[in-house]
Design an enzyme around this catalytic site. Structure first.
Site, PDB file in Angstrom:
ATOM      1  N   GLU A 180       0.867  -1.275  -0.202  1.00  9.16           N
ATOM      2  CA  GLU A 180       0.120  -0.032  -0.131  1.00  9.16           C
ATOM      3  C   GLU A 180       0.907   1.238  -0.013  1.00  9.16           C
ATOM      4  O   GLU A 180       0.707   2.130   0.711  1.00  9.16           O
ATOM      5  CB  GLU A 180      -0.848  -0.079   1.217  1.00  9.16           C
ATOM      6  N   GLU A 198      -6.060  -8.473  -0.029  1.00  8.03           N
ATOM      7  CA  GLU A 198      -6.504  -8.352   1.189  1.00  8.03           C
ATOM      8  C   GLU A 198      -8.188  -8.202   1.295  1.00  8.03           C
ATOM      9  O   GLU A 198      -8.460  -7.276   0.566  1.00  8.03           O
ATOM     10  CB  GLU A 198      -5.927  -7.230   2.076  1.00  8.03           C
ATOM     11  N   TRP A 222      -9.801  -0.176  12.238  1.00 10.19           N
ATOM     12  CA  TRP A 222      -9.414   1.456  12.048  1.00 10.19           C
ATOM     13  C   TRP A 222     -10.605   2.347  11.460  1.00 10.19           C
ATOM     14  O   TRP A 222     -10.332   3.244  10.902  1.00 10.19           O
ATOM     15  CB  TRP A 222      -8.273   1.459  10.718  1.00 10.19           C
ATOM     16  N   GLU A 256      -2.543  -3.857  15.583  1.00  8.77           N
ATOM     17  CA  GLU A 256      -3.831  -4.520  14.994  1.00  8.77           C
ATOM     18  C   GLU A 256      -4.522  -5.589  15.811  1.00  8.77           C
ATOM     19  O   GLU A 256      -5.006  -6.326  15.204  1.00  8.77           O
ATOM     20  CB  GLU A 256      -3.738  -4.688  13.454  1.00  8.77           C
TER      21      GLU A 256
HETATM   22  C1  GAL Z   1      -4.272  -2.785   5.072  1.00 11.74           C
HETATM   23  C2  GAL Z   1      -2.626  -3.215   5.225  1.00 11.74           C
HETATM   24  C3  GAL Z   1      -2.705  -4.419   6.118  1.00 11.74           C
HETATM   25  C4  GAL Z   1      -3.447  -4.297   7.353  1.00 11.74           C
HETATM   26  C5  GAL Z   1      -4.952  -4.079   6.977  1.00 11.74           C
HETATM   27  C6  GAL Z   1      -5.724  -3.926   8.114  1.00 11.74           C
HETATM   28  O1  GAL Z   1      -4.340  -1.599   4.648  1.00 11.74           O
HETATM   29  O2  GAL Z   1      -2.084  -3.504   4.042  1.00 11.74           O
HETATM   30  O3  GAL Z   1      -1.246  -4.612   6.619  1.00 11.74           O
HETATM   31  O4  GAL Z   1      -2.971  -3.333   8.167  1.00 11.74           O
HETATM   32  O5  GAL Z   1      -5.055  -2.824   6.284  1.00 11.74           O
HETATM   33  O6  GAL Z   1      -7.365  -3.549   7.812  1.00 11.74           O
END
Ligand code: GAL
Length: 697
Positions: free
Chosen positions: A182, A331, A339, A379
């Site tokens: 990202e 992902e 978040w 996280e």
């Molecule tokens: C993405 C990131 C991951 C993880 C994920 C959590 O943006 O690439 O490493 O942080 O969010 O939602």
């Protein structure tokens, strides 16, 4: 379950210890066998073996296998484990993790670890740390704390990536690479500034040329030297801001190329290279950065837990358009994220719909983030497939079902992809330019894009989203909402499309600015005004909706409305504003002109959804576009992938009511165990998913 997936591969029998020892040699020998067996549709997860004792790995992998997962992405934040001290490399653990995954019939994608530099690097070479626009240098910690332009950082990145590629570039179980993770934030350090000035010099040649294109006489901005040009991401001359974004794009592109070159020098061509992008991310131009990559991939999240299918569908089409090919969802969330203000969980049915929708729009893999939460770290609250005790949480069961069905569908999906007769043009220049000067706070380009996309997708059931430079001849209808920055070359490209018989629809704010973000003196749509035989007389930001009506129905415009004027007898007025702010009253809102077998249309307002549907339906019909499957209700999503002599329909009922659909030709259900034979009707229960295969006639 597909035979391809579970069938033992000859090299699987090799003892794990032997595999670890033989590594590269085995890779060279059996690479082709692994490739041939790879299913067309993969489901997987982000796995972080470095966070767990090795004794635990077999258990994890057995649980993955039991959930029919066939791919793990590993290593993308593991730099401090791979290179704990400068020049000291530890890969034995990764050798073992890959071999162990292979022993469980699981393929591996390696993430390059450069989004998270180790502490020895940033403390010994603090110049590699990113600088914020206010001049503060980032501290070590978190991730993405590096400067994207730092030659020193790139050197270290290339070294670690070279080591990885040398070691795993021919490993049969490694099927691809993800560069960084990202990418996005730029840096405002002195080195970046030097590079920005060099970039400007390359682009403009002389500072006088820059002064002319940027109109720097304004506010005494005239520069004597490139070195005087400030570097800012907001509150500046929009020409500078636009060029800064392009510079950022080129800097990320060369950052990617640096790693791609290191991988390609050692890797087998069968291993793909990608990078995972964010939803609607506009930190840089994705079309440019994607050029060096083999495949696009993205991280799909619905942070609020509120799944709106059209809202997600457009993003799948957007990512497919980065390379105009199949892509991966690298992902996605097991139920919820950590978040968002309220991290509500997606319902189980929405997880299924999300995954199948991605496949319907061209994804060939869906990976869940993440397998199991590290016991500590930022996280801890994020959705996972396993709990802290190492046993499945409820999302595991949902993913297991998705993966089992995808395994069953993989042979049907093989060799197919979506093909569309309608394209929407998405331009980063235009998004940025409007973002710098919104004029109406609610004019959000992505929202406006959605407003055009929804009716097109509902009617045509397939829409490509491509760059304004993409070849257009294959499309019968091309729609460009808010194509604000329109270069002379792009205008020629669009005009040629129309003259060749294509139907072009431009949305509000189109054709206002040239390639330097300067106003076109012809007014909107700039170099296309003569082809349209009309132009924008004046634009207005709206506080209140205004009425409009005409041959395409009646309704309201809000946020933005432009008074148009026809200047050619061949140009037709399709809609006019009603009584409103005095300036718009009675003025044309939509103009259209036939050009040979094609046409050009300008829509000057942000229309309400019902009117937008009427208007776009009319253009779809004129362009002879028909739905893939007619007569579906608004919560049914129809996706079609064709190729290899097959037509595969993925039908998703996103709603709470059942509907029976009549297919254009009899098809065979793919997901049901008792493959009930061919049928031309299908009953879609609420939130059900059907995959059907028919021969391509
Ligand atoms: C993405 C990131 C991951 C993880 C994920 C959590 O943006 O690439 O490493 O942080 O969010 O939602």
């Amino acid at each position: 379950m597909s035979i391809a997936r579970i069938g033992p591969k000859p090299w699987r029998a090799t003892a794990l210890a032997l595999r670890v020892a033989l590594g590269a040699a085995l890779g060279l020998l059996f690479g082709a066998a692994a490739d041939a067996a790879q299913p067309a549709l993969l489901v997987g997860t982000a796995w972080y073996p470095e966070q767990w004792p090795q004794s635990r790995w077999p258990k994890d992998l057995a649980l993955m296998r039991a959930a029919h997962l066939d791919v793990v992405r590993v290593g993308e934040f593991a730099w401090s484990t791979e290179e704990p001290r400068q020049g000291v490399y530890h890969f034995a653990w990764l050798d073992r993790a890959i071999a162990e995954a292979a022993a469980h019939h699981i393929y591996v994608v390696i993430g390059t670890p450069t989004a998270a530099p180790p502490a020895w690097l940033t403390s010994r070479y603090p110049e590699t740390l990113r600088v914020h626009q206010d001049g503060r240098r980032a501290q070590h910690g978190n991730r993405q704390q590096f400067s994207f332009s730092s030659p020193r950082y790139r050197e270290f990145a290339q070294q670690i990536v070279t080591r990885l590629a040398e070691r795993y570039g021919h490993n049969p179980d490694v099927i691809g690479w993800q560069v960084d993770n990202e990418m996005g934030p730029p840096s405002f350090d002195a080195e970046t500034r030097r590079q920005f000035h060099a970039w400007l010099k390359r682009k403009y040649g002389t500072v006088a040329n820059l002064n002319r294109h940027w109109t720097t006489a304004y506010w005494s901005e005239t520069y004597d030297h490139f070195s005087q040009v400030p570097m800012r991401a907001h509150d500046e001359n929009p020409a500078l801001l636009l060029d800064f974004k392009r510079f950022v794009t080129d800097t990320w592109a060369s950052y990617v190329e640096n790693q791609v070159a290191a991988i390609r020098a050692h890797a087998a061509p069968r291993q793909f290279i990608t990078t995972n992008t964010t939803h609607w991310g506009d930190q840089f131009d994705q079309y440019v950065v994607s050029r060096e990559l083999d495949m696009a991939s993205w991280d799909e999240y619905v942070p609020s837990g509120r799944y709106r299918w059209l809202h997600q569908a457009v993003q799948q089409d957007l990512v497919r358009g980065y390379k105009n090919e199949g892509f991966w969802v690298m992902e996605t969330q097991p139920a919820f994220v950590d978040w968002w203000p309220v991290n509500a969980a997606l319902p189980p049915y929405a997880m299924r719909e999300l995954a199948w929708q991605a496949v319907g729009h061209g994804a060939n893999a869906v990976l869940y983030w993440q397998w199991r939460s590290a016991l500590n770290g930022q996280e801890q609250y994020h959705g996972t497939l396993l709990g802290p005790d190492g046993t499945p949480v409820p999302a595991y069961g949902v993913v297991r079902r998705i993966a089992a069905q995808m395994a069953r569908a993989a042979p049907a999906i093989a060799g197919t992809s979506p093909h569309s007769a309608v394209a929407m043009l998405q331009s980063y220049d235009s998004r940025w330019a409007i973002g710098f000067q919104r004029q109406q706070k609610d004019f959000r380009v992505v929202k406006e894009f959605d407003a055009f996309y929804a009716p097109l997708e509902r009617f045509a059931q397939s829409v490509d989203v491509v760059s304004p430079e993409a070849p257009l001849a294959r499309y019968r209808l091309v729609v460009a909402p808010a194509l604000n920055v329109l270069s002379a070359a792009e205008a020629r490209h669009l005009a040629a499309y129309v003259r060749g018989g294509g139907h072009l629809v431009l949305g509000p704010r189109s054709g206002m600015k040239d390639a330097w973000d300067a106003l076109w003196p012809q007014r909107q749509p700039g170099p296309l005004t003569s082809l349209l035989g009309g132009r924008v007389q004046q634009y207005y930001a709206l506080e209140h909706p205004v009425p409009l009506s005409g041959v395409l129905g009646s309704g309201q415009a809000s946020i933005w409305a432009e008074a148009l004027s026809a200047r050619s007898p061949e140009t037709q007025v399709l809609m006019r504003y009603g009584k409103s702010n005095g300036w718009l009253d009675g003025k044309p809102a939509i103009l259209t002109r036939k050009v040979g077998k094609g046409s050009i249309t300008y829509i000057g307002a942000w229309l309400d959804p019902a009117l937008m549907q009427n208007v776009l339906d009319d253009f779809l019909r004129k362009a002879h576009i028909t739905p893939l499957i007619p007569g579906v209700s608004k919560n049914i999503e129809v996706c079609e992938r064709t190729g290899a002599g097959k037509r595969v329909w993925i039908l998703i009922n996103h709603g709470d009511h059942a509907q029976t659909l009549r297919l254009p030709s009899p098809a065979t259900p793919v997901l049901t165990a008792d493959a009930a034979g061919q049928s031309a009707t299908v009953m879609l229960a609420p939130h059900s998913i059907h995959v059907l295969e028919a021969p391509l006639q």
